[in-house]
Design an enzyme around this catalytic site. Sequence first.
Site, PDB file in Angstrom:
ATOM      1  N   CYS A   2      45.739  42.055  37.104  1.00  0.00           N
ATOM      2  CA  CYS A   2      46.048  42.136  35.593  1.00  0.00           C
ATOM      3  C   CYS A   2      44.535  42.945  35.250  1.00  0.00           C
ATOM      4  O   CYS A   2      43.696  42.718  35.889  1.00  0.00           O
ATOM      5  CB  CYS A   2      45.809  40.760  34.848  1.00  0.00           C
ATOM      6  N   ARG A  27      46.124  47.850  37.904  1.00  0.00           N
ATOM      7  CA  ARG A  27      45.960  46.222  38.448  1.00  0.00           C
ATOM      8  C   ARG A  27      47.269  45.526  38.095  1.00  0.00           C
ATOM      9  O   ARG A  27      47.263  44.301  38.539  1.00  0.00           O
ATOM     10  CB  ARG A  27      44.671  45.815  37.377  1.00  0.00           C
ATOM     11  N   TRP A  75      50.047  41.857  35.920  1.00  0.00           N
ATOM     12  CA  TRP A  75      50.823  41.529  37.302  1.00  0.00           C
ATOM     13  C   TRP A  75      50.975  39.741  37.271  1.00  0.00           C
ATOM     14  O   TRP A  75      50.371  39.147  37.203  1.00  0.00           O
ATOM     15  CB  TRP A  75      49.839  41.867  38.447  1.00  0.00           C
ATOM     16  N   ASN A 101      42.865  37.585  32.714  1.00  0.00           N
ATOM     17  CA  ASN A 101      43.115  37.844  34.160  1.00  0.00           C
ATOM     18  C   ASN A 101      42.678  36.778  35.249  1.00  0.00           C
ATOM     19  O   ASN A 101      41.618  36.259  35.069  1.00  0.00           O
ATOM     20  CB  ASN A 101      42.117  39.125  34.336  1.00  0.00           C
ATOM     21  N   GLY A 102      43.575  36.222  35.979  1.00  0.00           N
ATOM     22  CA  GLY A 102      43.058  35.271  36.770  1.00  0.00           C
ATOM     23  C   GLY A 102      44.230  34.239  36.841  1.00  0.00           C
ATOM     24  O   GLY A 102      45.401  34.345  36.453  1.00  0.00           O
ATOM     25  N   GLU A 488      48.538  51.337  59.896  1.00  0.00           N
ATOM     26  CA  GLU A 488      48.203  51.922  58.611  1.00  0.00           C
ATOM     27  C   GLU A 488      49.188  52.865  58.259  1.00  0.00           C
ATOM     28  O   GLU A 488      49.640  52.502  56.754  1.00  0.00           O
ATOM     29  CB  GLU A 488      46.658  52.621  58.573  1.00  0.00           C
ATOM     30  N   LYS A 492      51.492  52.243  54.663  1.00  0.00           N
ATOM     31  CA  LYS A 492      51.598  53.221  53.605  1.00  0.00           C
ATOM     32  C   LYS A 492      53.142  53.360  53.479  1.00  0.00           C
ATOM     33  O   LYS A 492      53.461  53.313  52.283  1.00  0.00           O
ATOM     34  CB  LYS A 492      50.977  54.641  54.119  1.00  0.00           C
ATOM     35  N   GLU A 495      54.643  50.160  51.777  1.00  0.00           N
ATOM     36  CA  GLU A 495      54.377  49.707  50.290  1.00  0.00           C
ATOM     37  C   GLU A 495      54.941  50.672  49.073  1.00  0.00           C
ATOM     38  O   GLU A 495      55.302  50.481  48.236  1.00  0.00           O
ATOM     39  CB  GLU A 495      52.994  49.596  50.330  1.00  0.00           C
ATOM     40  N   HIS A 511      57.967  44.125  75.281  1.00  0.00           N
ATOM     41  CA  HIS A 511      57.759  42.670  75.117  1.00  0.00           C
ATOM     42  C   HIS A 511      58.785  42.314  73.808  1.00  0.00           C
ATOM     43  O   HIS A 511      58.727  40.892  73.601  1.00  0.00           O
ATOM     44  CB  HIS A 511      56.330  42.397  75.110  1.00  0.00           C
ATOM     45  N   LYS A 610      46.629  47.014  42.477  1.00  0.00           N
ATOM     46  CA  LYS A 610      45.589  47.684  43.235  1.00  0.00           C
ATOM     47  C   LYS A 610      44.550  46.754  43.705  1.00  0.00           C
ATOM     48  O   LYS A 610      44.075  46.797  44.823  1.00  0.00           O
ATOM     49  CB  LYS A 610      45.086  48.773  42.526  1.00  0.00           C
TER      50      LYS A 610
HETATM   51  O1  M6R Z   1      40.368  46.574  47.513  1.00  0.00           O
HETATM   52  P1  M6R Z   1      40.684  45.817  48.787  1.00  0.00           P
HETATM   53  O2  M6R Z   1      40.336  46.891  49.818  1.00  0.00           O
HETATM   54  O3  M6R Z   1      40.002  44.686  49.068  1.00  0.00           O
HETATM   55  O4  M6R Z   1      42.145  45.667  48.931  1.00  0.00           O
HETATM   56  C1  M6R Z   1      42.813  45.023  49.899  1.00  0.00           C
HETATM   57  C2  M6R Z   1      44.449  45.394  50.066  1.00  0.00           C
HETATM   58  O5  M6R Z   1      44.955  44.643  48.906  1.00  0.00           O
HETATM   59  C3  M6R Z   1      44.561  46.975  49.902  1.00  0.00           C
HETATM   60  O6  M6R Z   1      44.176  47.537  51.155  1.00  0.00           O
HETATM   61  C4  M6R Z   1      46.124  47.060  49.844  1.00  0.00           C
HETATM   62  O7  M6R Z   1      46.708  46.679  51.121  1.00  0.00           O
HETATM   63  C5  M6R Z   1      46.494  48.432  49.618  1.00  0.00           C
HETATM   64  N1  M6R Z   1      47.486  48.480  48.691  1.00  0.00           N
HETATM   65  C6  M6R Z   1      46.994  49.256  50.866  1.00  0.00           C
HETATM   66  O8  M6R Z   1      47.239  50.641  50.602  1.00  0.00           O
END
Ligand code: M6R
Length: 615
Positions: A2, A27, A75, A101-102, A488, A492, A495, A511, A610
């Site tokens: 948020c 956010r 969010w 926010n929280g 990674e 990507k 998500e 395995h 984010k």
């Molecule tokens: O801001 P941060 O690096 O602590 O965030 C960690 C994860 O939330 C962040 O890397 C998330 O996995 C991304 N959306 C990946 O692309």
Amino acid sequence: MCGIVGYIGTRQAYSVLIKGLSRLEYRGYDSAGVALINKYKDLNIYKVKGKVVDLERESENKDISGCIGIGHTRWATHGEPNTVNAHPHCSQSGKLALVHNGIIENYVTLKAKLESKGYHFKSETDTEVLVQLIDYVMEKHHLELMPAVLVAMDKVEGAYAIAIIEKDRPEEIVVAKKSSPLVIGVGDNNEYFLASDATPIVEYTDKVVYLKDGEVASMSPKSGLKIENLDNVTISPEIKKVTMDIGQLEKQGFPHFMLKEIYDQPKRITDCMRGRVNPKTLDVVLSAVTDHKERLLNAKRIIIVACGTSWHAGLIGKRLLERFCKIPTEVAYASEFRYSHSPIDKDVLVIAISQSGETADTLAAVQMAREKGAFIYGICNAIGSSIARHTDTGSYIHVGPEIGVASTKAFTGQVTVLIMLALVLAKEKGTMSRESYEEIVKELLLIPERMQKMLEVDKQIKPLSKEFTFAHHFIYMGRGFGYPVALEGALKLKEISYIHAEGYPAAEMKHGPIALIDNEMPVVIIATRTCLYDKVVSNIQEIKARKGRIIAIVTEGDTVVKNIADVTIEIPTLPPCLEPLIATIPLQLLAYHVAVCKGLNVDQPRNLAKSVTVE
Ligand code: M6R
């Protein structure tokens, strides 16, 4: 998650709020809303399910006048995304509007108490409890807004950054913070801004105050900025200067922030190394290490804590620190680490990696480790963020604001800092020969150039990605430094394209996961010459024998894998530890183009935000 914003001054608040909310949309984007007080002291609240553009549509032809207002982009946590649950929330009396926010952990108890006093609730949110509680405290104790907030917030458990306005007193915004970020911008003409981060503020002022946990502030053009903590101690505002290139907050001609940020990497990695890697002497200097040498060199064990992409960077860090510095290193998900019984003491160095510097679990892990005596090193991107402020020392990655929800340039920035850190510590500990050190430094200096060249692969990947638009699953594989790259790449893809993707160490396939391979399963494999090449080639053969479709990242000039794989993407010959910086780029581009082909919202994928400020 948020985002909250606010403005009080002489400008019309609405446009400041809308622009600010657009900057904070990373956010959360489940709903958006604003509350404004006009010159007749009418409190106008507009809110919608959806994005800030939907809010703008909703407010067309409505009264959006007023020089005071607050806004929110959500969010969803408590209550589904709909208009009723959207912020701002209004008190039953109709006097107060509040954004939050929280997460309020004791909201059920508070709500029951307030219901017994005759308060009725419209939404399913935890937030509505706050606005009713403050209203109740004001009524019961005949208090003005700020003292009432001080009393109310003392009864609240959980995380919050809130902003409240009062219909009959449009001369003040009151804010409070605990465990969620809140920045106040101090303008030149007795005007004040507030936001969850500095991005909505920087184009109006470079003077900011980062509110601390347990602080409540009143922002008023008439009486200025007053801060008190929950113990009623007056705090003098500590004004800091922020500088940010506003251009970085725009797409600058790219269709999406993600693509812009992928293309930004050569420049940002140069920024990350600036002043730290000396091209003449080939020395690497990190001021954090210079300032805390003894404590860092005495570490007997390192624990890297992070989440998501930052955790993947941590896996690369482990390989670097163990290889170069000979220090046993673990990598923990922050969310698991904080509840684990891992023995921590003063001999432990905790490295916290976070792009946003606000991830709740990483922040809590840092606080827990600190209480147990560990020394904490932060690797963050967002300057002045909570994690950066709660660590003993650290190094910023300096890649500029990352807006696309899928992390790209922050990952390569984090890996670059980890490489520099491992090199500096290895040099200080004497665990690496000067020759090997210089060889890596020379290659590191060439990385921005090599990244630029690697981006040309976009021409190959864009048409290729069309073939995978209808894939339901993907497997990514790698070994050594290639394994975190595989993880990674898989993250990507899932998500932003919503295609199920898994990353595995290549040798683990037999395995279990190999059972998944058939002629519909695309397999992306890091098969460069440095990563146990012969063994990976055997793994590729095993997949080929089961008719999997192979996309291989190979070292330039490779002929063996080329003969087996369906598609090969070449990267230059590099020391293994630097390969992740280059091999990640084609995987970022593949995920991006597949998502675009599927017509998805690349920068704001569903269900994500984010900055994950809830646990
Ligand atoms: O801001 P941060 O690096 O602590 O965030 C960690 C994860 O939330 C962040 O890397 C998330 O996995 C991304 N959306 C990946 O692309």
